[in-house]
Design an enzyme around this catalytic site. Structure first.
Site, PDB file in Angstrom:
ATOM      1  N   ASP A 161       5.168   5.329  -3.228  1.00 57.76           N
ATOM      2  CA  ASP A 161       4.240   4.354  -2.656  1.00 57.76           C
ATOM      3  C   ASP A 161       2.847   4.988  -2.686  1.00 57.76           C
ATOM      4  O   ASP A 161       2.653   6.097  -2.180  1.00 57.76           O
ATOM      5  CB  ASP A 161       4.687   4.023  -1.226  1.00 57.76           C
ATOM      6  CG  ASP A 161       4.061   2.740  -0.701  1.00 57.76           C
ATOM      7  OD1 ASP A 161       2.935   2.396  -1.119  1.00 57.76           O
ATOM      8  OD2 ASP A 161       4.693   2.085   0.150  1.00 57.76           O
ATOM      9  N   HIS A 189       1.998  -6.636   4.314  1.00 56.81           N
ATOM     10  CA  HIS A 189       0.973  -6.579   5.367  1.00 56.81           C
ATOM     11  C   HIS A 189      -0.403  -6.939   4.830  1.00 56.81           C
ATOM     12  O   HIS A 189      -0.690  -6.696   3.653  1.00 56.81           O
ATOM     13  CB  HIS A 189       0.933  -5.170   5.956  1.00 56.81           C
ATOM     14  CG  HIS A 189       0.852  -4.097   4.901  1.00 56.81           C
ATOM     15  ND1 HIS A 189      -0.336  -3.577   4.468  1.00 56.81           N
ATOM     16  CD2 HIS A 189       1.815  -3.491   4.152  1.00 56.81           C
ATOM     17  CE1 HIS A 189      -0.097  -2.683   3.509  1.00 56.81           C
ATOM     18  NE2 HIS A 189       1.202  -2.625   3.279  1.00 56.81           N
ATOM     19  N   GLU A 209       6.081  -3.110  -4.869  1.00 52.35           N
ATOM     20  CA  GLU A 209       4.926  -3.567  -4.084  1.00 52.35           C
ATOM     21  C   GLU A 209       3.706  -3.749  -4.966  1.00 52.35           C
ATOM     22  O   GLU A 209       3.449  -2.925  -5.856  1.00 52.35           O
ATOM     23  CB  GLU A 209       4.594  -2.540  -2.994  1.00 52.35           C
ATOM     24  CG  GLU A 209       3.347  -2.892  -2.187  1.00 52.35           C
ATOM     25  CD  GLU A 209       3.019  -1.868  -1.097  1.00 52.35           C
ATOM     26  OE1 GLU A 209       3.394  -0.688  -1.246  1.00 52.35           O
ATOM     27  OE2 GLU A 209       2.370  -2.254  -0.115  1.00 52.35           O
ATOM     28  N   HIS A 252      -2.777  -1.533   7.614  1.00 55.39           N
ATOM     29  CA  HIS A 252      -1.986  -2.618   8.204  1.00 55.39           C
ATOM     30  C   HIS A 252      -2.904  -3.389   9.127  1.00 55.39           C
ATOM     31  O   HIS A 252      -3.102  -3.022  10.277  1.00 55.39           O
ATOM     32  CB  HIS A 252      -0.769  -2.073   8.954  1.00 55.39           C
ATOM     33  CG  HIS A 252       0.305  -1.612   8.025  1.00 55.39           C
ATOM     34  ND1 HIS A 252       1.435  -2.343   7.753  1.00 55.39           N
ATOM     35  CD2 HIS A 252       0.389  -0.506   7.248  1.00 55.39           C
ATOM     36  CE1 HIS A 252       2.188  -1.699   6.869  1.00 55.39           C
ATOM     37  NE2 HIS A 252       1.569  -0.570   6.546  1.00 55.39           N
ATOM     38  N   GLU A 297       5.652  -6.473  -0.282  1.00 58.72           N
ATOM     39  CA  GLU A 297       6.554  -5.360  -0.606  1.00 58.72           C
ATOM     40  C   GLU A 297       7.979  -5.591  -0.114  1.00 58.72           C
ATOM     41  O   GLU A 297       8.328  -5.165   0.968  1.00 58.72           O
ATOM     42  CB  GLU A 297       5.998  -4.011  -0.122  1.00 58.72           C
ATOM     43  CG  GLU A 297       5.554  -3.919   1.304  1.00 58.72           C
ATOM     44  CD  GLU A 297       5.055  -2.509   1.654  1.00 58.72           C
ATOM     45  OE1 GLU A 297       5.626  -1.522   1.177  1.00 58.72           O
ATOM     46  OE2 GLU A 297       4.090  -2.412   2.417  1.00 58.72           O
ATOM     47  N   ASP A 350      -2.690  -1.049  -2.721  1.00 60.43           N
ATOM     48  CA  ASP A 350      -1.445  -0.462  -2.224  1.00 60.43           C
ATOM     49  C   ASP A 350      -0.333  -0.923  -3.173  1.00 60.43           C
ATOM     50  O   ASP A 350      -0.206  -2.126  -3.427  1.00 60.43           O
ATOM     51  CB  ASP A 350      -1.237  -0.984  -0.795  1.00 60.43           C
ATOM     52  CG  ASP A 350      -0.053  -0.378  -0.066  1.00 60.43           C
ATOM     53  OD1 ASP A 350       0.715   0.370  -0.683  1.00 60.43           O
ATOM     54  OD2 ASP A 350       0.106  -0.673   1.137  1.00 60.43           O
TER      55      ASP A 350
HETATM   56 CO    CO Z   1       2.113  -1.335   1.732  1.00 56.60          CO
END
Ligand code: CO
Length: 294
Positions: free
Chosen positions: A85, A155, A278, A163, A188, A96
């Protein structure tokens, strides 16, 4: 979405696309996990950006929140199923992304499925839909063979906020929050052949500044000064200067004093294997754009 903000999101996304390639290149069996994380983080920095959080390398039943330590010993094993990630930010605007690497191919069907679930979700999203509709849609894409990890979510993203309040669950939920032009968020899904729930495990070397308070102790002050440079984004001890025994003690005190939050690794409760995919999306006046893929 403000033009300048949009450009930062797009720039962060471009760098993350290169970071994804780097992640696949360096994730060879027998490579130390610290080497993998640092190569990816170095690529982000070489492009003039900063990581938005430490590269997470979570293996098998660990779903998220492990980053290699200063003296990391683990190496990637052939039969590992590894979630990587990665985040980068341009002036606080974050891209992200995550991918699952599976050198032996033993869980490839589940990896393929989580990727196609994500693709379908990215297709489905548009301004005017609610978060509740997105969650239900994602859940419907999953075959009976696997479980969605119910307590992990996508998010919203904000400036220096990974977040930003609103979660985007991968299961039916009653959120009537409406997706709107100007929004930025990460989708994600996580799938597992276990029970579909995760629990907190051991510390994962990931921290975040929580409360700005005065501290006593020279080492605590030295650490806090560096920690403030991360602007409230998650960080790891690998990024701090000369991190040794004294610094470890000081960090413990900062966590105990609730100045710094320490993230535990998230493990599947039945030790099922977890896979993840994601991407980051921005909703602009010219439509939606997935920033983290070509
Ligand atoms: Co994320």
């Amino acid at each position: 979405m403000d033009q300048e903000v949009k450009e930062h999101y797009i720039r962060a996304g471009e760098v993350i696309q290169k970071a994804r390639k780097k992640a696949r290149e360096v994730s060879e069996p027998d490579t130390n996990l610290k080497v993998i994380a640092e190569e990816i983080e170095a690529l982000i920095r070489s492009e003039g950006l900063e990581p938005a959080f430490p590269v997470n390398i979570s293996i098998n039943d660990a779903a998220a929140h492990y980053t290699p330590g200063v003296k990391e010993k683990q190496v990637l094993k052939e039969d590992n199923v590894v979630k990587i990630d990665i985040g980068a930010h341009s002036e606080g605007y974050i891209a992200d992304t995550a991918l699952t690497i599976n050198p032996s191919g033993r869980k490839q069907e589940m990896v393929d499925e989580v990727e196609s679930v994500l693709e379908a979700a990215l297709e489905f999203i548009e301004p005017g839909k609610t978060v509740g509709e997105v969650g239900s849609f994602i859940n419907r894409q999953v075959s009976d063979e696997y479980q969605v990890v119910r307590n992990l979510t996508g998010h919203y993203l904000g400036k220096y906020e990974q977040h930003a309040g609103v979660s985007i669950p991968n299961i039916p939920n009653n959120s009537d929050h409406v997706l709107e032009e100007g929004d930025a968020f990460a989708i994600e899904p996580f799938l597992t052949d276990g029970s579909g729930k995760i629990k907190n495990g051991a510390d994962g070397n990931i921290y975040k500044m929580e409360n700005d308070r005065n501290v006593r102790g020279r080492t605590e002050r030295k650490l806090l000064k560096q920690i403030k440079e991360f602007n409230g984004l998650p960080f790891t001890t690998r990024w701090l200067d000369d991190y040794g025994a004294r610094e470890r003690m000081a960090m413990k005190k900062l966590v105990q004093a609730d100045i710094v939050h320490s993230y535990p690794v998230l493990n599947e409760v039945n030790s099922g294997t977890v896979v993840q995919a994601e991407h980051t999306v921005i909703l602009t006046e010219d439509g939606k754009k997935v920033t983290t893929r070509p």
